[in-house]
Write an enzyme that holds these catalytic residues in place. Structure first.
Site, PDB file in Angstrom:
ATOM      1  N   HIS A 171      41.692  41.259  39.354  1.00  0.00           N
ATOM      2  CA  HIS A 171      41.102  42.204  38.476  1.00  0.00           C
ATOM      3  C   HIS A 171      42.042  43.126  37.850  1.00  0.00           C
ATOM      4  CE1 HIS A 171      37.098  40.611  39.033  1.00  0.00           C
ATOM      5  NE2 HIS A 171      37.200  41.030  40.352  1.00  0.00           N
ATOM      6  N   ASP A 215      36.811  32.650  42.410  1.00  0.00           N
ATOM      7  CA  ASP A 215      35.969  33.985  42.563  1.00  0.00           C
ATOM      8  C   ASP A 215      34.900  34.056  41.878  1.00  0.00           C
ATOM      9  OD1 ASP A 215      35.658  36.865  42.599  1.00  0.00           O
ATOM     10  OD2 ASP A 215      37.304  36.910  44.222  1.00  0.00           O
ATOM     11  N   HIS A 242      33.714  36.744  40.549  1.00  0.00           N
ATOM     12  CA  HIS A 242      33.931  37.461  39.525  1.00  0.00           C
ATOM     13  C   HIS A 242      34.818  37.025  38.390  1.00  0.00           C
ATOM     14  CE1 HIS A 242      32.595  39.967  43.203  1.00  0.00           C
ATOM     15  NE2 HIS A 242      31.401  40.328  42.359  1.00  0.00           N
ATOM     16  N   ASP A 262      33.611  34.854  47.263  1.00  0.00           N
ATOM     17  CA  ASP A 262      32.284  35.835  47.405  1.00  0.00           C
ATOM     18  C   ASP A 262      31.073  34.865  46.463  1.00  0.00           C
ATOM     19  OD1 ASP A 262      33.819  35.763  45.344  1.00  0.00           O
ATOM     20  OD2 ASP A 262      34.374  37.753  45.083  1.00  0.00           O
TER      21      ASP A 262
END
Length: 371
Positions: A138, A175, A177, A263
């Site tokens: 990120h 992931d 996200h 996740d």
């Protein structure tokens, strides 16, 4: 095959402070740990040892990444801001804070990814898993986001391309996200294919859309697959078979990197997907097959997110067993429970999302048709 395993005790010493899940505590709140804790990573390391898998892995050592390598992507002003915060600790960006000393640990995390990448590219190991912390996908050019200080994978790729002669690199980010930082780093590049499979509208909510396909020379080299919340095993396997694998075949990389967040598992507090550990094993196997066909088996998995301290270790263990070709005596006590949840088959609206993701990528559609 030789599989490298990179870890350092100091990764567990990174202190992201108190938070209400992702928001730093300010005002009157009972202190509680951030969602991004050391415990999940510690349990992965412990499971690898307890299951006897460590006997079959090649230990790799991290190093502090040079600031010159960080500056291949990040700005000098950003590094100066982090060093200033590092004196006392504090908030570094959106959902990111760290205690004094965290700057050096973040450099060790980024340096660990580069060390593992060098081991794979040199042939010392065929593949590797870098269990690093803090995560990186990120982090943007000039700001920290989502628990991430440095863009670990991006700066390692840039350094490897500049100094090790590696050409085309593919990043598969599973992931839950969106890998916004990695996308930003290579959005204009035709030498790095970035693929992100993520929960639609989760984090960052404003990135990860279908229409973000790259620009300039990078047009067509960024593939986002935003899956609806509630997607499970069938949706992820379909996304791999319909989009990810054809994209890799069309690109023909010299190295494949997995942004290995766990996740999307069915117990994660920061997402709403339904994967079990065996799906992570399956995705790893598919990428190993492509790496063998396309780039002499060269595959690097880099730890990103995953916030269920109880379940993430089983997902990581399944991936590492597959990478190494070794099975431990560790069994996942929750796998059959998750796999039996209703809605695990591919649903029509999930299929529509996958088809929409590849609609703007002619090379993927052509390769898909050829298969």
């Amino acid at each position: 095959m030789a599989t490298g395993f990179l870890f350092h005790e100091r990764y567990l010493w990174h202190d992201p402070g108190s938070a209400i899940l992702v928001v730093p505590c300010e005002g009157v709140h009972q202190p509680m740990p951030s969602a991004e804790t050391a415990e999940g990573k510690r349990r992965i390391r412990n499971l690898v040892e307890a299951g006897g898998l460590s006997d079959h892995l090649v230990p790799l050592k991290p190093r502090l990444i040079a600031e010159a390598d960080l500056l291949r992507f990040h700005t000098q002003d950003y590094l100066d801001d982090l060093k200033r915060i590092d004196k006392t600790g504090g908030v570094a960006g959106e959902s990111v804070q760290f205690a004094a000393g965290g700057y050096e640990i973040a450099r060790l995390s980024a340096g660990g990814v580069l060390s593992a990448m060098e081991a794979v590219l040199s042939g010392n190991v065929e593949n590797a898993y870098a269990l690093v912390r803090p995560p990186g996908h990120h982090a943007e050019r000039d700001r920290a986001r989502g628990f991430c200080l440095f863009a670990n994978i991006s700066v390692a790729i840039m350094a490897a391309q500049a100094t090790l002669g590696v050409g085309r690199v593919a990043v598969v980010d599973w992931d839950v996200h969106h890998g916004n930082g990695t996308e930003q780093a290579f959005y204009d590049s035709a030498d790095v294919l970035t693929i992100s499979i993520h929960q639609d509208g989760n984090y960052p909510a404003e990135t990860g859309g279908y229409d973000a396909r790259g620009s300039g020379a990078g047009e067509g080299y960024n593939l986002n697959i935003p899956l609806p919340g509630g997607s499970g095993i069938g949706a992820y396997k379909a996304a791999f078979e319909r989009a990810v694998l054809p994209a890799l075949d069309a690109f023909e990389p010299d190295l494949i990197v997995i942004a290995a967040g766990f996740d999307a598992n069915g117990f994660d507090p920061l997402a709403r997907q339904m994967l079990d550990s065996e799906t992570y094993r399956w995705m790893t196997a598919r990428l190993m097959e492509r790496a063998k066909d396309l780039c002499m088996g060269r595959l690097l998995a880099v730890h990103e997110g995953g916030y269920s301290e109880a379940y993430v270790p089983y997902c990581a263990m399944a991936m590492l067993e597959e990478l190494s070709g070794q099975r431990s005596d560790i069994s996942d006590p929750l796998q059959e429970v998750v796999a039996a949840w209703p809605g695990q088959d591919l649903q029509p609206h999930q299929q529509e999302a996958i088809e929409r993701a590849i609609a703007g990528h002619p090379a993927v559609r052509e390769r898909q048709a050829a298969q």
